[in-house]
Enzyme design. Structure first.
Site, PDB file in Angstrom:
ATOM      1  N   HIS A   1      74.096  18.102-119.257  1.00 27.76           N
ATOM      2  CA  HIS A   1      74.947  19.203-119.694  1.00 27.76           C
ATOM      3  C   HIS A   1      76.203  19.356-118.835  1.00 27.76           C
ATOM      4  O   HIS A   1      77.152  20.008-119.246  1.00 27.76           O
ATOM      5  CB  HIS A   1      74.165  20.525-119.869  1.00 27.76           C
ATOM      6  CG  HIS A   1      73.795  21.248-118.610  1.00 27.76           C
ATOM      7  ND1 HIS A   1      72.553  21.156-118.009  1.00 27.76           N
ATOM      8  CD2 HIS A   1      74.496  22.112-117.844  1.00 27.76           C
ATOM      9  CE1 HIS A   1      72.517  21.929-116.946  1.00 27.76           C
ATOM     10  NE2 HIS A   1      73.672  22.520-116.822  1.00 27.76           N
TER      11      HIS A   1
ATOM     12  N   ASP B   1      67.555  15.887-118.587  1.00 21.78           N
ATOM     13  CA  ASP B   1      68.919  16.415-118.473  1.00 21.78           C
ATOM     14  C   ASP B   1      69.709  15.707-117.364  1.00 21.78           C
ATOM     15  O   ASP B   1      69.997  16.297-116.324  1.00 21.78           O
ATOM     16  CB  ASP B   1      68.833  17.921-118.204  1.00 21.78           C
ATOM     17  CG  ASP B   1      70.166  18.626-118.426  1.00 21.78           C
ATOM     18  OD1 ASP B   1      71.195  17.946-118.554  1.00 21.78           O
ATOM     19  OD2 ASP B   1      70.161  19.878-118.468  1.00 21.78           O
TER      20      ASP B   1
ATOM     21  N   SER C   1      73.330  23.204-111.067  1.00 21.47           N
ATOM     22  CA  SER C   1      73.022  22.172-112.056  1.00 21.47           C
ATOM     23  C   SER C   1      73.453  20.824-111.514  1.00 21.47           C
ATOM     24  O   SER C   1      74.590  20.665-111.077  1.00 21.47           O
ATOM     25  CB  SER C   1      73.783  22.431-113.350  1.00 21.47           C
ATOM     26  OG  SER C   1      73.029  23.263-114.170  1.00 21.47           O
TER      27      SER C   1
END
Ligand code: ARG
Ligand code: GLU
Length: 717
Positions: free
Chosen positions: A91, A227, A653
């Site tokens: 992402h 991810d 992240s």
């Protein structure tokens, strides 16, 4: 003499008391500044870490900080090979992956694996930032600041000191200095940084792996997502930062992370190293009540409204679904986060805990003969009360007038363009073609029916939620239906939503164009809102926001002085931090325990053929059927995700999760829903971060992807 002995005794008592209170509080905030080794040693000893503090960070020699980057300003990445390979989340790389995708080469759908260096894809504008050195510059920044100064005087002194320091602190020509306030300006650190600007896309799994579970699973456990994506830093011949050039070569890092395929067990120590964006752990109870009771419900309500509108269109029409999937995901991400935050604050009793803490602070202050905190808290309460209306107005504008309202986004683009033209009318011909192209691209990716429906919904919300004082009169919904329809017709054919109209408006000169704008009734209405934002809402907001920061600075300073035994970690502010935790499950509600591990079996359990969230590549189903897991097999399956107690937030992240030896075992990408309130109140019993097991990353590359070149590079075999 006796007096000082008494003070000494009080200090000792305070110290002991604060240490006992630490059993609750010290665990709350634990995003440490990597250069604060004193804090580490305590943590490191407790956790049997086999690293020295100087392995984590050292200004003198290559250390782990040299293997971590802030990725494109908002995420984290880490170097995992001697040739500058960077691992981050799918992402985080998504924009780049999508930008390189075409109908023939759909990397979003199918994934992408560069087979040679020549196939690695440049991404104009993308950059990564290293932190080479961290310097406490509190004394220098606060030099000349006196207690009698008001906020503005203080600001001008600190600004001047910061500007001077940026020039005088020793650094190389290719380095930058950034200086940031910590603890609301009680401390300042300088960061010597290097920005590399030639960053190429190297690999990404198909979205069905990288976003598996999409919005349904987002912020949730159990999770089954791969991810991750891979990039490479390129440098000039001297290994220094350089703009993109075909002559650039892979960057040779001072330090890169060794990947461990040994995995983790429950209770194992993990270290998450990265760039957390923003937390507000030290807010008083009434502010937490205000955020969760007044601000969040409005943000949640507006986003829910927009999501319902989008959902109706997306369910009926596949083309629209494709066009709005990423808009939907973006809006849904924080909608869900704020909902979780409110739930977690209630469940953890955070407001009562904070009240208890405030009483504790007041009691301690009284014991040491002080009497200022009660006044500060009272002033703080008054300041937050005054902030409420402009803060609500600001949020309503940002949500209903921007984030969830594409027509208003175009109106703002137009507003900026108008200002450019006003400033430099002689440049009109040069500016206009770029602007036209930019708008045409945006319109091509959207749909007038959806935008109109969103506009109407957001118009309602502006009326419903905007505090009276800040409501522009032109936004009142007319009582009569036909004039209401006329307004939305005008918007649909406005100069900022209709390509023919824009084209025509740009054909004459600058003056003609500015005239067309002046007479566009939709633009007039949009400007009414934009002007009220800039002229009324923002100044009021800034005034009270600054006041709260000033008061929080003194509240924070008192807390720190009153509890000297407490290890104070500053709130996240986008700077490099390290946090320690362990692999651990949790109890989301009574009678339910969540294991901290998920596996490929769970991926297959969730599989829904053809579904946009839970579909899987044929090849993965085949691999599963034949149990072709190779060296990645553990107990007849493959590890996928795991949970930890590291204190993380947005910006973490892509952060590496390291084991006690400093080796890479996981990739951080999310938190659990019950614990998203950790930005306001970290509760160790239910706050968990979610990581991809590094073995799942390698398994996907090796078995599903076509990436043995990269697997060899990472494992160096
Ligand atoms: N919740 C994660 C993080 O902020 C992942 C967000 C991306 N995924 C998504 N479905 N929107 O932000
Ligand atoms: N997904 C978040 C990000 O994009 C990290 C998860 C979190 O907020 O903890 O930074």
């Amino acid at each position: 003499m006796i007096e000082s002995f008494r003070r000494f005794k009080i200090l000792i008592a305070a110290y002991i008391l604060s240490v006992s209170y630490v059993s609750v509080w010290a665990q709350h905030v634990r995003m440490w500044v990597p250069s604060e080794t004193g804090d580490y040693y305590y943590q490191l000893k407790e956790n049997n870490v086999r690293l020295q503090a100087s392995d984590l960070y050292s200004a003198e020699r290559p250390s782990l900080n040299d293997a971590i980057v802030q990725f494109n300003g908002g995420c984290t990445g880490e170097i995992i090979s001697p040739r500058g390979l960077v691992l981050t989340n799918h992402h985080c790389g998504y924009g780049a992956i999508a930008a390189h995708s075409t109908l023939e080469h759909n990397y979003v759908e199918d994934g992408f694996w560069a087979q040679s260096q020549a196939e690695e894809l440049p991404n104009p504008g993308m950059y990564v930032t290293f932190v080479r050195k961290i310097i406490d510059v509190t004394g220098e920044v606060l030099q000349g600041v006196t207690p009698d100064m008001d906020a503005r005087q203080r600001q001008s002194v600190t600004d001047r000191n910061i500007n001077r320091l940026k020039k005088t602190l020793p650094h190389e020509a290719w380095q930058d200095i950034s200086i940031k306030p910590f603890f609301y300006g009680n401390k300042y650190y300088a960061f010597v940084e290097e920005n590399y600007r030639d960053i190429r896309l190297v690999g990404a799994p198909p979205s069905s792996i990288g976003k598996f579970g999409a919005d349904t699973d987002n912020w949730m456990w159990p999770r089954h997502s791969g991810d991750f994506s891979l990039f490479r830093i390129y440098a000039d011949k001297n290994n220094r930062p350089a703009e993109y050039s075909p002559d650039n070569v892979p960057y040779r890092p001072d330090r890169y992370l060794k990947v461990s395929t040994e995995g983790v067990h429950e209770g194992d120590m993990i270290i998450v190293y990265g760039f957390p964006g923003r937390t507000q752990e030290y807010l008083p109870s009434f502010r937490v009540a205000q955020i969760t009771g007044k601000i969040n419900p409005v943000r949640i309500g507006i986003r829910r409204h927009a999501l319902d509108v989008l959902d109706k269109f997306m369910r009926r029409n596949d083309t629209l679904k494709l066009k709005y999937t990423s808009t939907y995901a973006r809006i849904a991400n924080y909608w869900k986060k704020w909902k979780g935050e409110n739930m977690g604050i209630r469940r953890s009793g955070a407001i009562a805990e904070k009240k208890h803490w405030e009483e504790e602070v007041l009691r301690r202050e009284a014991e040491t003969g002080g009497h200022e905190v009660a006044d500060i808290l009272q002033e703080l309460k008054a300041a937050y009360d005054s902030l409420e209306a402009p803060e609500l107005a600001r949020n309503v504008f940002i949500e209903a007038g921007y984030v969830d309202n594409p027509w208003m986004q175009y109106a703002l683009d137009m507003y900026r363009f108008e200002r450019q033209v006003q400033r430099r009318p002689e440049k009109f011909d040069e500016l206009k073609s770029d602007f036209y192209e930019q708008m045409k691209n945006k319109w091509a990716k959207s749909d007038a029916r959806v935008n109109r429906a969103l506009f109407l919904a957001m118009w309602q919300d502006l009326n419903r939620y905007m505090p009276e004082k800040y409501k522009p009169s032109s936004w009142e919904i007319p009582a009569n239906k036909s004039s209401h329809d006329k307004v939305s017709d005008n918007w649909q054919h406005a100069v900022f939503t209709d390509s023919l109209r824009l084209k025509k408006a740009l054909e004459g000169g600058a003056e003609n164009f500015l005239n067309v704008l002046k007479n566009d009734s939709a633009y007039k209405m949009a400007r009414g809102l934009i002007d009220s934002f800039y002229n009324d809402i923002s100044p009021d907001y800034a005034r009270w926001q600054n006041k709260t920061v000033e008061l929080m600075r003194s509240y924070q300073s008192h807390m720190m002085k009153l509890f000297p035994g407490f290890r104070w970690a500053p709130d996240a502010n986008g700077t490099l931090r390290v946090t320690f935790g362990e692999v651990r499950g949790y109890e989301p509600r009574d009678g339910v325990y969540y294991e901290p591990f998920s596996t490929l079996d769970g991926v297959i359990e969730k599989y829904i053929p053809g579904d946009y969230e839970f579909d899987l590549p044929e090849k993965l189903l085949d691999i599963y059927k034949h149990k072709d897991f190779g060296k990645y097999a553990v107990n007849g399956t493959v590890p996928v995700n795991f949970l930890g107690t590291a204190h993380t937030t947005g910006g973490n992240s892509g952060s590496p999760a390291l084991n006690a030896k400093g080796e890479l075992v996981g990739l951080n990408f999310d938190r659990v829903w019950e614990g998203t309130m950790s930005d306001l109140y970290y509760d160790p019993s239910i706050c968990r971060n979610i990581m991809v097991d590094i073995r799942y990353v390698l398994f996907i590359m090796d078995k599903l992807g076509d990436a043995s070149r990269l697997v060899h590079e990472i494992l160096q075999n």
